[in-house]
Design an enzyme around this catalytic site. Sequence first.
Site, PDB file in Angstrom:
ATOM      1  N   GLN A 115       0.843  -1.194   0.000  1.00  0.00           N
ATOM      2  CA  GLN A 115       0.000   0.000   0.000  1.00  0.00           C
ATOM      3  C   GLN A 115       0.878   1.244   0.000  1.00  0.00           C
ATOM      4  OE1 GLN A 115      -1.731   1.015   3.772  1.00  0.00           O
ATOM      5  NE2 GLN A 115      -3.690   1.564   2.872  1.00  0.00           N
ATOM      6  N   SER A 118       1.011   6.546   2.719  1.00  0.00           N
ATOM      7  CA  SER A 118       1.673   7.522   3.592  1.00  0.00           C
ATOM      8  C   SER A 118       2.938   8.098   2.948  1.00  0.00           C
ATOM      9  CB  SER A 118       2.044   6.871   4.921  1.00  0.00           C
ATOM     10  OG  SER A 118       0.892   6.497   5.642  1.00  0.00           O
ATOM     11  N   SER A 150       4.554  -1.410   4.338  1.00  0.00           N
ATOM     12  CA  SER A 150       4.742  -2.794   4.792  1.00  0.00           C
ATOM     13  C   SER A 150       4.910  -3.724   3.599  1.00  0.00           C
ATOM     14  CB  SER A 150       3.545  -3.252   5.625  1.00  0.00           C
ATOM     15  OG  SER A 150       3.391  -2.446   6.767  1.00  0.00           O
ATOM     16  N   GLU A 233      -9.109  -1.667   5.524  1.00  0.00           N
ATOM     17  CA  GLU A 233      -7.854  -1.883   6.237  1.00  0.00           C
ATOM     18  C   GLU A 233      -8.098  -1.979   7.734  1.00  0.00           C
ATOM     19  OE1 GLU A 233      -3.458   0.228   6.589  1.00  0.00           O
ATOM     20  OE2 GLU A 233      -5.197   1.485   6.177  1.00  0.00           O
ATOM     21  N   GLU A 366      -5.204   8.591  17.341  1.00  0.00           N
ATOM     22  CA  GLU A 366      -5.789   9.926  17.482  1.00  0.00           C
ATOM     23  C   GLU A 366      -6.766  10.220  16.341  1.00  0.00           C
ATOM     24  OE1 GLU A 366      -2.076   9.619  19.734  1.00  0.00           O
ATOM     25  OE2 GLU A 366      -2.595   9.182  17.664  1.00  0.00           O
TER      26      GLU A 366
END
Length: 396
Positions: A115, A118, A150, A233, A366
Site C-alpha cells: 500500500q 503515507s 509494509s 484496512e 488519534e
Amino acid sequence: MPPLITQHDLENRIQDLLAAHDPGTTSRLDFLHARFDAGLAWLHYPPGLGGLGLPRGLQPVAEKAFAAAGAPDNEPQRIGIGLGMAAPTILGFGNDEQKQRWLRPLWCGEQVWCQLFSEPGAGSDLAALATRAVRDGEDWIVNGQKVWTSMAHEARWAILVARTDPDVPKHQGLTYFVLDMTAPGVEVRPLRQLTGEAEFNEVFLTDVRVPDGQRLGAVGEGWKVAQTTLMNERVAIGGGAAPRESGMIGVLASAWREQPEVRDPALHDRLLTLWVAAEAARLTAMRLSAQLAAGQPGPEGSAAKYAFASLNQQISGLELELLGEQGLRYDDWTMRRPETVSFVGRSPGYRYLRAKGNSIEGGTSEILLNIIAERVLGLPGEIRVDKDVAWKDLPR
C-alpha cells in the site's frame, strides 16, 4: 434471480471439490486455482470472481471444512494487504478486465501487494500527499516518495494514491492507481524498526510509467476510492472474528496458567480486566463481521482497530511484568526483512516492542478517535481552514 445456496449446498460443493482435487495429490497452487474457480475462495464475492454471492458469515464454514481435509490455505498472513485492502477496492472500483486480471492471482497468493499511501509529509493527513502523477498520452508519469510501506520488498503490485491536480483543494485532486513494483524507477529501501527488523520500507518513485488502464475509479476521485481501502484496512487489522483466547490475550493467559509461581492478586485482577476487554472486542468484531454481510465496512471498523491497538499494547506490557527478568530477553536483533508478521510465534520482547506500532499503522489512534467522534457519535467536526484552498497554495 439465481437459486439460493444453502449451507448444505455449500458443504456439498466443498466435498465435490475435495473429491475432484485431492489435497494429498494436487499441487498447492492447482488446488487454490480450483477452489477459486469453484467460487469457494471468498464466498461473498460474485460468481466468476472467486465467490458465490453468499453471506460473509458462511466463510468460516468453508475454512473449517478445508482445514479438516488438510487442504492448503493461501497464506493469509503473507498476503494480508492484498486480501484485506487491495481486493475490496478492486472489486468496488475496478472494471471487468481489472477484476479478472488481479483478483485470482491475488487470492491464490501468487502475488504480494503493498500500500503506497503515507508520505513523509502526509501521514495522518493523507490528503496532503505530494506524490505527483502527470498524464502523458495513455500513461501517467509518477514522481514522489512513500514511507512506512509494509512488505514493499516482497510486493509485485501496489495500490497507490497520487496527486493529479494541484490546483484544486487537496481532497479533490487525487487519483488512485495500481502500480507495478517491478517497473523502472521504483526503488525500495528498508526502514529498520524498534524490533531490529525491517518489515517497513521507503519507496521512491522516479519517472515511473503507470498505464491509464491501471487506474481505479475516475480521475480526481482518488480520495473516494481510498476511503474504501482505509475502511477495509481497519476492519482487516482489528475486526476479524476469531476464537476465544486467540491472539495476544491467549499468549498471556497461557503464560499465567503455566507459571503459578509468578502470580499475585494484583496481576490477576489486571489479567482478568484485559481478558474481559479482549473478549468484548472479539464479540464486537464478530458483530461487525455480520454487519459487513449487508454492505461495505463503515466507520465502525475504526473503533475495532483502535481497541485492537490499545489492547495489544496493554497485554504485551502485562506479559513482560508477569515474566519479570525473563521477559527482558530478546531473541534476535539481526537486521532482516521478514516475509510475514506474526505476534504469536515470537518472544515476549518482540511482542512488546512491535505492539507500539499498532497505534500508528492503519490509521493513528488519534485520527481514529476523531472518526469515531464525528462519524459514529455525530459530534461536530474539527474546524478545517484548508477545506476550500487549492493544494498548491497550502503551506508546506
